[in-house]
Write a protein that holds these residues in place. Structure first.
Motif, PDB file in Angstrom:
ATOM      1  N   ILE A 173       0.831  -1.205   0.000  1.00  0.00           N
ATOM      2  CA  ILE A 173       0.000   0.000   0.000  1.00  0.00           C
ATOM      3  C   ILE A 173       0.865   1.255   0.000  1.00  0.00           C
ATOM      4  CG2 ILE A 173      -1.584   1.387   1.390  1.00  0.00           C
ATOM      5  CD1 ILE A 173      -2.826  -1.168   2.415  1.00  0.00           C
ATOM      6  N   ILE A 222       9.678  -1.101  13.895  1.00  0.00           N
ATOM      7  CA  ILE A 222       9.225  -0.916  15.276  1.00  0.00           C
ATOM      8  C   ILE A 222       7.957  -1.720  15.525  1.00  0.00           C
ATOM      9  CG2 ILE A 222       8.368   0.785  16.909  1.00  0.00           C
ATOM     10  CD1 ILE A 222      10.205   2.818  15.469  1.00  0.00           C
ATOM     11  N   ASN A 226       7.378  -4.814  18.154  1.00  0.00           N
ATOM     12  CA  ASN A 226       6.452  -4.658  19.276  1.00  0.00           C
ATOM     13  C   ASN A 226       5.298  -5.658  19.296  1.00  0.00           C
ATOM     14  OD1 ASN A 226       7.819  -2.499  20.277  1.00  0.00           O
ATOM     15  ND2 ASN A 226       6.479  -0.944  19.380  1.00  0.00           N
TER      16      ASN A 226
ATOM     17  N   PHE B  89       1.552  12.701  19.191  1.00  0.00           N
ATOM     18  CA  PHE B  89       0.583  11.772  18.592  1.00  0.00           C
ATOM     19  C   PHE B  89       1.299  10.686  17.796  1.00  0.00           C
ATOM     20  CE2 PHE B  89      -2.854  15.250  18.693  1.00  0.00           C
ATOM     21  CZ  PHE B  89      -3.440  14.674  19.810  1.00  0.00           C
ATOM     22  N   MET B  94       4.466   4.129  18.241  1.00  0.00           N
ATOM     23  CA  MET B  94       5.685   3.332  18.323  1.00  0.00           C
ATOM     24  C   MET B  94       5.948   2.776  19.709  1.00  0.00           C
ATOM     25  SD  MET B  94       7.849   5.838  15.959  1.00  0.00           S
ATOM     26  CE  MET B  94       7.012   6.469  14.520  1.00  0.00           C
ATOM     27  N   ILE B 129      -7.252   7.525  19.266  1.00  0.00           N
ATOM     28  CA  ILE B 129      -7.255   8.985  19.105  1.00  0.00           C
ATOM     29  C   ILE B 129      -6.067   9.489  18.277  1.00  0.00           C
ATOM     30  CG2 ILE B 129      -6.900  11.176  20.353  1.00  0.00           C
ATOM     31  CD1 ILE B 129      -8.860  10.236  22.420  1.00  0.00           C
ATOM     32  N   PRO B 130      -4.829   9.103  18.606  1.00  0.00           N
ATOM     33  CA  PRO B 130      -3.713   9.699  17.846  1.00  0.00           C
ATOM     34  C   PRO B 130      -3.787   9.384  16.352  1.00  0.00           C
ATOM     35  CG  PRO B 130      -2.897   8.628  19.827  1.00  0.00           C
ATOM     36  CD  PRO B 130      -4.335   8.254  19.696  1.00  0.00           C
ATOM     37  N   PHE B 180     -11.735   2.361  10.066  1.00  0.00           N
ATOM     38  CA  PHE B 180     -10.399   1.969  10.514  1.00  0.00           C
ATOM     39  C   PHE B 180     -10.390   1.711  12.025  1.00  0.00           C
ATOM     40  CE2 PHE B 180      -6.078   2.663  11.914  1.00  0.00           C
ATOM     41  CZ  PHE B 180      -5.368   1.920  10.997  1.00  0.00           C
ATOM     42  N   VAL B 183     -12.342  -1.473  12.948  1.00  0.00           N
ATOM     43  CA  VAL B 183     -11.620  -2.721  12.661  1.00  0.00           C
ATOM     44  C   VAL B 183     -10.558  -2.987  13.732  1.00  0.00           C
ATOM     45  CG1 VAL B 183     -10.013  -3.807  11.048  1.00  0.00           C
ATOM     46  CG2 VAL B 183     -12.063  -2.684  10.193  1.00  0.00           C
ATOM     47  N   PHE B 237     -13.838  -3.532   5.119  1.00  0.00           N
ATOM     48  CA  PHE B 237     -12.622  -3.183   4.409  1.00  0.00           C
ATOM     49  C   PHE B 237     -12.879  -3.075   2.913  1.00  0.00           C
ATOM     50  CE2 PHE B 237      -8.714  -4.489   2.216  1.00  0.00           C
ATOM     51  CZ  PHE B 237      -7.929  -3.409   2.579  1.00  0.00           C
ATOM     52  N   GLN B 241     -12.043   0.349   1.356  1.00  0.00           N
ATOM     53  CA  GLN B 241     -10.647   0.148   0.975  1.00  0.00           C
ATOM     54  C   GLN B 241     -10.013   1.372   0.334  1.00  0.00           C
ATOM     55  OE1 GLN B 241      -8.077  -1.260  -2.218  1.00  0.00           O
ATOM     56  NE2 GLN B 241      -9.708  -2.752  -2.252  1.00  0.00           N
ATOM     57  N   ILE B 244      -9.544   4.340   2.740  1.00  0.00           N
ATOM     58  CA  ILE B 244      -8.563   4.096   3.801  1.00  0.00           C
ATOM     59  C   ILE B 244      -7.160   4.147   3.226  1.00  0.00           C
ATOM     60  CG2 ILE B 244      -7.707   2.455   5.483  1.00  0.00           C
ATOM     61  CD1 ILE B 244     -10.484   1.451   5.870  1.00  0.00           C
ATOM     62  N   VAL B 245      -6.976   3.460   2.108  1.00  0.00           N
ATOM     63  CA  VAL B 245      -5.656   3.427   1.493  1.00  0.00           C
ATOM     64  C   VAL B 245      -5.202   4.844   1.157  1.00  0.00           C
ATOM     65  CG1 VAL B 245      -4.415   2.720  -0.571  1.00  0.00           C
ATOM     66  CG2 VAL B 245      -5.837   1.084   0.626  1.00  0.00           C
ATOM     67  N   LEU B 248      -4.492   6.735   4.466  1.00  0.00           N
ATOM     68  CA  LEU B 248      -3.296   6.226   5.108  1.00  0.00           C
ATOM     69  C   LEU B 248      -2.042   6.748   4.444  1.00  0.00           C
ATOM     70  CD1 LEU B 248      -4.339   3.174   6.584  1.00  0.00           C
ATOM     71  CD2 LEU B 248      -1.956   2.995   6.162  1.00  0.00           C
ATOM     72  N   THR B 249      -2.024   6.669   3.111  1.00  0.00           N
ATOM     73  CA  THR B 249      -0.806   7.042   2.414  1.00  0.00           C
ATOM     74  C   THR B 249      -0.633   8.558   2.419  1.00  0.00           C
ATOM     75  OG1 THR B 249      -2.104   6.808   0.415  1.00  0.00           O
ATOM     76  CG2 THR B 249      -0.641   5.029   0.953  1.00  0.00           C
ATOM     77  N   ALA B 252       0.669   9.546   5.718  1.00  0.00           N
ATOM     78  CA  ALA B 252       2.069   9.159   5.871  1.00  0.00           C
ATOM     79  C   ALA B 252       2.978  10.119   5.113  1.00  0.00           C
ATOM     80  CB  ALA B 252       2.266   7.745   5.374  1.00  0.00           C
ATOM     81  N   GLU B 253       2.535  10.534   3.923  1.00  0.00           N
ATOM     82  CA  GLU B 253       3.394  11.418   3.142  1.00  0.00           C
ATOM     83  C   GLU B 253       3.540  12.779   3.797  1.00  0.00           C
ATOM     84  OE1 GLU B 253       1.817  11.383  -0.827  1.00  0.00           O
ATOM     85  OE2 GLU B 253       2.292   9.254  -0.900  1.00  0.00           O
TER      86      GLU B 253
END
Lengths: 269, 255
Positions: A173, A222, A226, B89, B94, B129-130, B180, B183, B237, B241, B244-245, B248-249, B252-253
């Motif tokens: 993804i 990570i 975990n 957040f 991690m 939440i985060p 999300f 799930v 999902f 899908q 979400i995809v 998510l991406t 992240a970017e």
């Protein structure tokens, strides 16, 4: 201006408060507990014992084996997930008929829980009637059944295979999104220079998506380190603790402590 | 990629005695629902499904309400501490859960929330939440702020601009964040095992967990239980899908 401040604080307060109290506080409390003498289900007599707990841990062969397994687990899962994930992302990049359906199939594993994935693979790895043994026998790759999860030689390998399968989707993804962000004119320029497919991959695509690759890989390392859920579902550390990684080892200790504490409690009633 | 899911489904649809016979059938000769009947007979499966549904939905709804505000502020304002809060957040994603587990147990037991659904609703809300804030922030950033500025020119307050103008545009993003969270909550196992022990309060993963320990060899009923636990998330999902995809991406970017 004052209104603005009230709005900001009011909007953030619930989120911040909850995360501080129920995420950061228990985490740091857990870290502090590593230096204390704590019986989790008996809160009297807590005292600091310095590095004693660490000394105990490093002298425990089970802890050391879990530590070593954690390293194997993270390294091999990560490398294989990355290679397969990148391949899938490259294949899915260009539109083709049924791509949406195919993409859905590739990504759905992401919606499943690690625990259930563990159970499903436990069934497939079954040494008597497992489908993996059956398939390998049919192809003729093996001559007798392998106790994938009961044989100490194979157990860690099998657990990692299941984990690789589970994590491919995530890599695919993230990398697919990164691939789609590569500007098309870069490829046009490469075409004009007469670059072939492999050269384009190595000199255009990979350098361009390198930041995503690094960020994704670190985050993933990570998470893999975990997350004990797959191991918990598959082997719960067995045979004889051979497949414990650090997180599943700690979890196991905690649950065992909970169970004995419960027994002690019920015995006293 | 699909084979594991196919295999567990096929297993669950085989009659008990066909599951353990040779040669292994890759396509069931007879389809039977006896495994599904059996799991509802030997356990209170409908109760677990109900518990899981209730806890996951309630927690995800609360998450959305809280995270819409935190995400909106994080997307639209710059202020002192902004970067640190964002980092705070991100960092939660991690932290190794096993370190916090025992102190969480102590907290819950001091609040008398062990064997109480509220402990799970609370924790599932907190945990999501985060990430929901990060996701929703990404969705907010894609909406030009001129949209709510125009509404505020027309006399809307900031909050009514948020609810009347922005939120409707954001609905796909909000829905996918909700899914999300749902799930994740639906799948959560370790906190639930720690906090819940009472039969009528168990969630699906907890029930499956004690099921595995009790009937380790009953793969028929276990596969049926697995399929039932998996269906809602796979369906959701499939629906969400794409969003979400994307979310998510994007998140992240930007991160």
């Amino acid at each position: 201006m004052n209104n603005r401040r009230i709005f900001i604080i009011g909007s953030l307060l619930p989120a911040l408060l909850l995360v501080l109290v129920f995420t950061y506080y228990p985490f740091f409390r857990g870290v502090v507990m590593a230096f204390q003498n704590v019986q989790i289900f008996d809160m009297r007599n807590i005292e600091f014992v310095g590095l004693q707990n660490f000394e105990k841990a490093f002298n425990d062969p089970k802890f050391m084996s879990a530590l070593k397994n954690s390293a194997l687990w993270v390294f091999f899962s990560l490398v294989c997930q990355f290679v397969i994930g990148l391949t899938l992302a490259l294949l899915l990049r260009k539109p083709f008929r049924g791509r949406g359906v195919y993409q859905g199939f590739v990504f759905y594993s992401w919606a499943l829980s690690g625990f259930l994935i563990g159970l499903i693979w436990k069934w497939m790895f079954n040494s008597q009637i497992g489908v993996i043994n059956d398939l390998l026998l049919r192809i003729g790759l093996i001559e007798e059944r392998i106790g994938f999860l009961s044989d100490p030689k194979w157990a860690m390998f099998s657990v990692i295979v299941a984990n690789i399968w589970y994590g491919i989707a995530f890599f695919a993804i993230m990398l697919l999104a990164a691939l789609q962000s590569v500007p098309a004119d870069l490829y046009e320029a490469a075409d004009i220079d007469g670059a072939g497919g492999v050269r384009k991959l190595l000199n255009v695509t990979l350098p361009y998506i390198m930041p995503t690759i690094i960020a994704t890989t670190l985050l993933r390392a990570i998470w893999i380190f975990n997350d004990p859920t797959i191991i918990y579902g598959l082997t719960n550390g067995g045979p004889a603790g051979r497949t414990h990684i650090l997180s599943s080892f700690m979890l196991d200790k905690l649950y065992t402590a909970a169970i004995t504490a419960g027994r002690r409690l019920s015995a006293s009633l | 990629m699909v084979f594991p899911l196919y295999w567990i489904t096929i297993t669950s649809l085989k009659p008990q005695k066909d599951i353990f016979t040779y040669p292994i059938r890759y396509w069931p000769e007879r389809i039977s629902f006896e495994n599904y009947e059996s799991i509802f007979r030997i356990s209170k499966f409908h109760i677990y499904i109900g518990n899981s549904l209730m806890i996951s939905i309630v927690a995800s709804l609360i998450v959305i309400v809280i995270a819409v505000f935190s995400a909106y502020v994080m997307a639209r304002y710059r202020f002192r501490g902004h970067g640190q809060i964002m980092l705070g957040f991100f960092a939660t994603q991690m932290l190794p859960g096993f370190i916090s587990l025992s102190s969480l147990y102590m907290m819950m037991s001091s609040m008398n929330l062990i064997n109480n659904r509220f402990s799970l609703i609370l924790m599932y809300t907190v945990i999501m939440i985060p990430f929901s804030t990060i996701l929703l922030r990404g969705f907010f950033q894609r909406i030009p702020s001129s949209l709510e500025e125009a509404a505020m020119m027309d006399g809307c307050s900031r909050i009514s601009a948020l609810f009347r103008v922005i939120i409707p545009v954001m609905l796909p993003g909000i829905a996918s964040t909700f899914i999300f969270a749902f799930v994740q909550n639906w799948n959560e196992l370790f906190l639930a095992v720690m906090f819940i022990d009472d039969e009528p309060l168990k969630t699906l993963p907890v029930a499956m967990n004690s099921f595995v320990q009790k009937f380790d060899v009953d793969w028929g009923a276990m596969s049926a239980g697995t399929v039932l636990s998996v269906i809602p998330t796979v369906v959701l999902f499939a629906v969400a899908q794409r969003f979400i995809v994307e979310g998510l991406t994007q998140g992240a970017e930007k991160g």
